[in-house]
Design a protein around this motif. Structure first.
Motif, PDB file in Angstrom:
ATOM      1  N   ALA A  87      46.855  11.927 -51.354  1.00 47.84           N
ATOM      2  CA  ALA A  87      46.657  10.472 -51.382  1.00 47.84           C
ATOM      3  C   ALA A  87      45.802  10.040 -52.573  1.00 47.84           C
ATOM      4  O   ALA A  87      45.994   8.955 -53.121  1.00 47.84           O
ATOM      5  N   GLU A  88      44.867  10.887 -52.992  1.00 45.61           N
ATOM      6  CA  GLU A  88      43.958  10.538 -54.088  1.00 45.61           C
ATOM      7  C   GLU A  88      44.593  10.676 -55.471  1.00 45.61           C
ATOM      8  O   GLU A  88      44.061  10.152 -56.445  1.00 45.61           O
ATOM      9  N   VAL A  89      45.713  11.349 -55.565  1.00 42.08           N
ATOM     10  CA  VAL A  89      46.401  11.467 -56.854  1.00 42.08           C
ATOM     11  C   VAL A  89      46.875  10.075 -57.257  1.00 42.08           C
ATOM     12  O   VAL A  89      47.460   9.348 -56.445  1.00 42.08           O
ATOM     13  N   PRO A  90      46.633   9.672 -58.509  1.00 40.74           N
ATOM     14  CA  PRO A  90      47.003   8.316 -58.931  1.00 40.74           C
ATOM     15  C   PRO A  90      48.496   8.018 -58.747  1.00 40.74           C
ATOM     16  O   PRO A  90      49.355   8.849 -59.025  1.00 40.74           O
ATOM     17  N   TYR A  91      48.736   6.792 -58.271  1.00 40.00           N
ATOM     18  CA  TYR A  91      50.101   6.314 -58.086  1.00 40.00           C
ATOM     19  C   TYR A  91      50.595   5.681 -59.387  1.00 40.00           C
ATOM     20  O   TYR A  91      49.978   4.755 -59.912  1.00 40.00           O
ATOM     21  N   ILE A  92      51.677   6.215 -59.916  1.00 34.67           N
ATOM     22  CA  ILE A  92      52.333   5.621 -61.081  1.00 34.67           C
ATOM     23  C   ILE A  92      53.822   5.599 -60.760  1.00 34.67           C
ATOM     24  O   ILE A  92      54.444   6.648 -60.592  1.00 34.67           O
ATOM     25  N   GLU A 144      65.352  -4.603 -54.378  1.00 34.63           N
ATOM     26  CA  GLU A 144      64.651  -4.419 -55.651  1.00 34.63           C
ATOM     27  C   GLU A 144      63.690  -3.237 -55.630  1.00 34.63           C
ATOM     28  O   GLU A 144      63.339  -2.720 -56.683  1.00 34.63           O
ATOM     29  N   TYR A 145      63.258  -2.831 -54.463  1.00 24.34           N
ATOM     30  CA  TYR A 145      62.356  -1.700 -54.405  1.00 24.34           C
ATOM     31  C   TYR A 145      62.473  -0.995 -53.064  1.00 24.34           C
ATOM     32  O   TYR A 145      63.012  -1.522 -52.105  1.00 24.34           O
ATOM     33  N   ALA A 146      61.964   0.211 -53.081  1.00 25.02           N
ATOM     34  CA  ALA A 146      62.017   1.058 -51.895  1.00 25.02           C
ATOM     35  C   ALA A 146      60.702   1.824 -51.782  1.00 25.02           C
ATOM     36  O   ALA A 146      59.867   1.787 -52.689  1.00 25.02           O
ATOM     37  N   HIS A 147      60.552   2.503 -50.680  1.00 27.73           N
ATOM     38  CA  HIS A 147      59.329   3.269 -50.434  1.00 27.73           C
ATOM     39  C   HIS A 147      59.713   4.561 -49.726  1.00 27.73           C
ATOM     40  O   HIS A 147      60.742   4.626 -49.048  1.00 27.73           O
ATOM     41  N   ALA A 148      58.869   5.588 -49.868  1.00 26.01           N
ATOM     42  CA  ALA A 148      59.116   6.872 -49.210  1.00 26.01           C
ATOM     43  C   ALA A 148      57.853   7.338 -48.505  1.00 26.01           C
ATOM     44  O   ALA A 148      56.736   7.062 -48.954  1.00 26.01           O
ATOM     45  N   CYS A 149      58.055   8.041 -47.397  1.00 24.03           N
ATOM     46  CA  CYS A 149      56.943   8.641 -46.660  1.00 24.03           C
ATOM     47  C   CYS A 149      57.469   9.862 -45.909  1.00 24.03           C
ATOM     48  O   CYS A 149      58.642  10.200 -46.008  1.00 24.03           O
ATOM     49  N   PRO A 159      51.055   8.977 -47.770  1.00 16.79           N
ATOM     50  CA  PRO A 159      49.923   9.164 -48.688  1.00 16.79           C
ATOM     51  C   PRO A 159      49.822   8.101 -49.778  1.00 16.79           C
ATOM     52  O   PRO A 159      48.823   8.035 -50.480  1.00 16.79           O
ATOM     53  N   THR A 160      50.826   7.234 -49.907  1.00 20.03           N
ATOM     54  CA  THR A 160      50.808   6.214 -50.953  1.00 20.03           C
ATOM     55  C   THR A 160      50.209   4.898 -50.449  1.00 20.03           C
ATOM     56  O   THR A 160      49.680   4.119 -51.231  1.00 20.03           O
ATOM     57  N   ALA A 161      50.300   4.644 -49.152  1.00 20.99           N
ATOM     58  CA  ALA A 161      49.798   3.386 -48.582  1.00 20.99           C
ATOM     59  C   ALA A 161      48.297   3.252 -48.860  1.00 20.99           C
ATOM     60  O   ALA A 161      47.579   4.239 -49.015  1.00 20.99           O
TER      61      ALA A 161
END
Length: 193
Positions: A87-92, A144-149, A159-161
């Motif tokens: 989770a702490e790894v930067p989101y890009i 236009e966008y999607a998300h994964a978990c 871990p991205t939320a």
């Protein structure tokens, strides 16, 4: 020749009975050390049988005991800590690829998007011996966008939320996303990349 065939069949029947009896007793044991001990006893019994039974051109090898690990659960500190590291790894975001990075590349780059982070966590669970790991892809109604978990044993790990979502009831998670306009989801069993 007939004697060899009868001898071979007899060996198979005895081995099957020995292994089956020990497997039945193993199924009643929950302690991994007891399971390993019983497997070793089975192997020793098979080896003793092989040594005492005259055989010509027949070779029966016992299976060696494998590393037997206990069932893992999300309350283990090691799993929680690994999730937190992911989770702490930067989101890009990566708009050019729909294929997640391999976990080694994710850690080397030290950044990733939602599918990279989820894949890294799912891969860790898989390597620890977790079962029922699924990847979830959720698409917004705008397309236009999607998300994964990750879904593990029907619980959500995202871990991205912000803040990261750990071990949440899936219905609660999906109902929240539905209110945000995410109305399509695809779920598939995780397999290592």
């Amino acid at each position: 020749m007939v004697i060899r065939i009868i001898m071979f069949v007899l060996i198979i029947v005895i081995l099957t009975t020995t292994i089956s009896a020990n497997i039945n007793s193993i199924n009643q044991i929950t302690n991994p050390n007891e399971i390993k001990s019983n497997i070793i006893k089975s192997v020793e019994q098979i080896n003793i049988f092989n040594e005492k039974t005259p055989q010509k051109n027949v070779k029966i090898e016992a299976l060696k005991p494998q590393n037997i690990s206990k069932e893992i659960n999300p309350e283990e500190d090691e799993i929680k800590n690994y999730f937190q590291k992911v989770a702490e790894v930067p989101y890009i975001p990566n708009y050019t690829s729909t294929t997640p990075k391999k976990p080694a590349q994710f850690w080397k780059d030290n950044y990733g998007d939602c599918d990279d982070k989820s894949t890294a966590f799912a891969d860790y669970l898989y390597k620890r011996g977790a079962k029922n790991i699924k990847m979830v892809s959720i698409t917004h109604e705008s397309q236009e966008y999607a998300h994964a978990c990750v879904m593990w044993n029907d619980r959500i790990f995202d871990p991205t939320a912000k803040p990261p979502i750990y071990n949440m009831e899936q219905e609660k998670y999906f109902n929240f996303l539905l209110k945000q306009g995410f109305n399509f989801r695809a779920t598939y069993t995780y397999t290592p990349t």
